[in-house]
Scaffold this active site. Sequence first.
Site, mmCIF file in Angstrom:
data_model
loop_
_atom_site.group_PDB
_atom_site.id
_atom_site.type_symbol
_atom_site.label_atom_id
_atom_site.label_comp_id
_atom_site.label_asym_id
_atom_site.label_seq_id
_atom_site.Cartn_x
_atom_site.Cartn_y
_atom_site.Cartn_z
ATOM 1 N N ASP A 1 0.744 -1.336 -0.050
ATOM 2 C CA ASP A 1 0.107 0.033 -0.055
ATOM 3 C C ASP A 1 0.880 1.237 0.036
ATOM 4 O O ASP A 1 2.204 1.012 0.087
ATOM 5 C CB ASP A 1 -1.061 0.192 1.291
ATOM 6 C CG ASP A 1 -0.278 -0.284 2.568
ATOM 7 O OD1 ASP A 1 1.133 -0.314 2.489
ATOM 8 O OD2 ASP A 1 -0.892 -0.387 3.601
ATOM 9 N N HIS B 1 -6.977 -4.417 10.095
ATOM 10 C CA HIS B 1 -6.883 -4.163 8.823
ATOM 11 C C HIS B 1 -5.580 -4.819 8.299
ATOM 12 O O HIS B 1 -4.601 -4.952 9.128
ATOM 13 C CB HIS B 1 -6.768 -2.621 8.452
ATOM 14 C CG HIS B 1 -5.494 -1.809 8.886
ATOM 15 N ND1 HIS B 1 -5.656 -0.552 8.881
ATOM 16 C CD2 HIS B 1 -4.435 -2.213 9.149
ATOM 17 C CE1 HIS B 1 -4.305 -0.025 9.334
ATOM 18 N NE2 HIS B 1 -3.561 -1.047 9.405
HETATM 19 P P1 PGA Z 1 2.549 -1.025 12.318
HETATM 20 O O1 PGA Z 1 1.436 -0.962 11.444
HETATM 21 O O2 PGA Z 1 3.517 -2.333 12.089
HETATM 22 O O3 PGA Z 1 3.260 0.263 12.391
HETATM 23 O O4 PGA Z 1 1.927 -1.479 13.863
HETATM 24 C C1 PGA Z 1 0.539 -2.187 11.167
HETATM 25 C C2 PGA Z 1 -0.335 -1.811 10.108
HETATM 26 O O5 PGA Z 1 -1.164 -0.850 10.316
HETATM 27 O O6 PGA Z 1 -0.973 -2.637 9.293
#
Ligand code: PGA
Length: 247
Positions: free
Chosen positions: A61, A132
Amino acid sequence: MIIRPDAAGAAETALDFVRRLYDRKPDPVLGLATGKTPLALYGKMRASGLDFSGTHFFNLDELVGLGPDAPNSFRRFLRENLLDGLGVHEERVRLLRGDAKDLEREAADYEAAIKEAGGIDLQILGLGRNGHIGFNEPGSSLGSRTRPKTLDRETLADYGPGTPRFSITMGIGTILEARVLLMIATGEAKAEAVRRIAEGPLTSETPGSALQLHPRAHLVVDEAAASRLARADYWRWVWENKWRVGQ
Ligand code: PGA
């Protein structure tokens, strides 16, 4: 579900999966994730001595409206934390463009590029506190494809002020087509999301629960992220009794 004592142990186990992939296939297609969680794995990949020159890279993404060099673009994050210095071949790196004029077109081109590369062999995933994966926020269709997507408020709060409200993300359907999924989740803040995706129902309200549909989905978590699992003891038992990490 593999439960390691801490985040460093989780990164080690995740690297085992990466190594096994390269044992089988020297020129795989790798899907990358952005975020704090995979940083430890990326550090280990850089130090691994593996040859990444044949690898095709995609990513999950990107935030919309940011040029490739913007400080909070995911492209820049992946360059600085993994790709630079890894000896990659630039023509094999295809990261989503958040600054594309026509995002629908970018999404279609991206899906076509993944197909052309032969599909993703190993997709690395993080997990949002709201469940998510990529920027497939709760309510995303389990069959969704790469597309522009509005971030939800909780995600925006996690990313901090000034974060664009829109993203372009692989869909859940796109992610499920990767041959192997490798999700890493660490820390207490992820414990509820881990419980929901692993022990809750399959539902678009918890996009990560889509991993329940995948034939080769691996979740590597630390004890803190496993702390709300009703069946954590079973998973520890499985790990103790496994004679190898299989893919
Ligand atoms: P993070 O993000 O690894 O910074 O916790 C994970 C995500 O939101 O997919």
